[in-house]
Scaffold this active site. Structure first.
Site, PDB file in Angstrom:
ATOM      1  N   HIS A  80     -11.249   1.851  -8.116  1.00  0.00           N
ATOM      2  CA  HIS A  80     -10.489   0.594  -8.061  1.00  0.00           C
ATOM      3  C   HIS A  80     -11.493  -0.537  -8.281  1.00  0.00           C
ATOM      4  O   HIS A  80     -12.648  -0.442  -7.826  1.00  0.00           O
ATOM      5  CB  HIS A  80      -9.861   0.365  -6.669  1.00  0.00           C
ATOM      6  CG  HIS A  80      -8.553   1.052  -6.438  1.00  0.00           C
ATOM      7  ND1 HIS A  80      -8.257   1.677  -5.246  1.00  0.00           N
ATOM      8  CD2 HIS A  80      -7.455   1.195  -7.225  1.00  0.00           C
ATOM      9  CE1 HIS A  80      -7.028   2.172  -5.310  1.00  0.00           C
ATOM     10  NE2 HIS A  80      -6.519   1.894  -6.491  1.00  0.00           N
ATOM     11  N   CYS A 120     -10.053  -2.985   1.163  1.00  0.00           N
ATOM     12  CA  CYS A 120      -8.868  -2.139   0.894  1.00  0.00           C
ATOM     13  C   CYS A 120      -7.875  -2.154   2.044  1.00  0.00           C
ATOM     14  O   CYS A 120      -6.706  -1.847   1.854  1.00  0.00           O
ATOM     15  CB  CYS A 120      -9.234  -0.675   0.729  1.00  0.00           C
ATOM     16  SG  CYS A 120     -10.553  -0.299  -0.338  1.00  0.00           S
TER      17      CYS A 120
HETATM   18  N1  ARG Z   1      -7.413   7.101  -0.541  1.00  0.00           N
HETATM   19  C1  ARG Z   1      -6.989   5.912  -1.180  1.00  0.00           C
HETATM   20  C2  ARG Z   1      -6.768   6.165  -2.673  1.00  0.00           C
HETATM   21  O1  ARG Z   1      -7.482   6.939  -3.238  1.00  0.00           O
HETATM   22  C3  ARG Z   1      -7.981   4.815  -0.967  1.00  0.00           C
HETATM   23  C4  ARG Z   1      -7.544   3.489  -1.537  1.00  0.00           C
HETATM   24  C5  ARG Z   1      -8.554   2.415  -1.376  1.00  0.00           C
HETATM   25  N2  ARG Z   1      -8.026   1.176  -1.818  1.00  0.00           N
HETATM   26  C6  ARG Z   1      -8.671   0.270  -2.555  1.00  0.00           C
HETATM   27  N3  ARG Z   1      -8.080  -0.866  -2.790  1.00  0.00           N
HETATM   28  N4  ARG Z   1      -9.838   0.521  -3.111  1.00  0.00           N
HETATM   29  O2  ARG Z   1      -5.877   5.629  -3.287  1.00  0.00           O
END
Ligand code: ARG
Length: 266
Positions: free
Chosen positions: A164, A260
């Site tokens: 992300h 996050c």
């Molecule tokens: N386990 C989640 C996923 O893989 C973690 C999300 C983390 N969120 C972020 N905005 N980086 O989607």
């Protein structure tokens, strides 16, 4: 005043693997995760004066804690995410329901187009950056650009550990930027350098990038960031920010950290 959407970690855990950080064998210490989450909230609420909106956690949705992925909020409009992985698609109706119940005008993304909210769309008041390939599709950005009349610079994410945009890129209130250039291709690195002057840009060291130094929450001149990132903290202080490290390693097992766990509501 700053308002953030958060979701308590009652059902947080590792129940599937959709990024390289997640390993089913790497169990979450639940009590410890709960303590870490509350410490983050205490810091945001009491030390920084943020208003927290808590949404109800839902059984069997272990990643609902990562509210950055609910969508994006611009004024009174919320664009609800459409997740790439089926495991997280079940969160969409809960986020949408929350936005509707709180009076937001809800915009949904067409079927088959992926968009993971503020996890992949970040920026400054005048222009935004959109991370794509790992989770969100590049085709979403022209639609959002037109709808909100903001320029959006697409950045391809080339390292699966930084899946992300908010794992490797953090615009700050004073126009500064923390980022980990190796998470982007040459074109992306150039696009960033063209936009953000050298003196405002801090290249996070790889060891600190891997502790998610870039997954920081900036509120005015305060930056809440994961513990264990001393060189990033030192740079932030030279730029006039007050730094607030928090231990969030239980959430790193899922590939997430401070940023996050929050969504800016404006
Ligand atoms: N386990 C989640 C996923 O893989 C973690 C999300 C983390 N969120 C972020 N905005 N980086 O989607």
């Amino acid at each position: 005043m700053s308002r953030l959407l958060v979701c308590p970690p009652d059902f947080f855990g590792i129940e599937y693997e959709i990024n390289p950080w997640m390993r089913l064998v790497n169990r979450v210490d639940h009590a410890r995760a709960v303590r870490q989450w509350h410490e983050l909230m205490r810091m945001l609420e009491r030390d920084l004066g943020v208003v927290l909106e808590r949404m109800a956690p839902v059984p069997e949705l272990p990643d609902l804690v990562f509210t950055a992925n609910a969508g994006i909020v611009v004024g009174r409009t919320a664009v609800v995410s459409r997740f790439r992985h089926p495991e997280r698609q079940r969160e969409e109706t809960h986020f949408e329901g929350w936005f509707r119940r709180h009076g937001y005008e809800v915009m949904t993304v067409e079927e088959g187009l992926h968009f993971e909210g503020a996890g992949d769309l970040l920026g400054y008041p005048e222009y935004w950056f959109g991370g794509y390939r790992q989770r969100s599709d590049i085709r979403i950005f022209p639609l959002l650009s037109e709808r909100f009349r903001r320029e959006i610079i697409p950045l391809e994410l080339v390292d699966s550990r930084f899946y992300h945009l908010d794992t490797c890129f953090c615009p700050l209130s004073g126009g500064d930027l923390l980022y980990f250039p190796a998470a982007f291709d040459r074109y992306g690195q150039t696009a960033i350098a063209e936009r953000v002057p050298d003196r405002l840009r801090f290249t996070v060291r790889e060891d600190e990038a891997l502790k998610f130094a870039c997954n920081a929450v900036c509120v005015g001149k305060h930056v809440v960031l994961p513990a264990g990132c001393p060189t990033t903290q030192a740079w932030l202080r030279t730029r006039g920010y007050e730094t607030h490290p928090v231990q969030l390693d239980e959430f790193m097992k899922s590939g997430g950290s401070a940023k996050c766990l929050t969504l800016a509501l404006g």
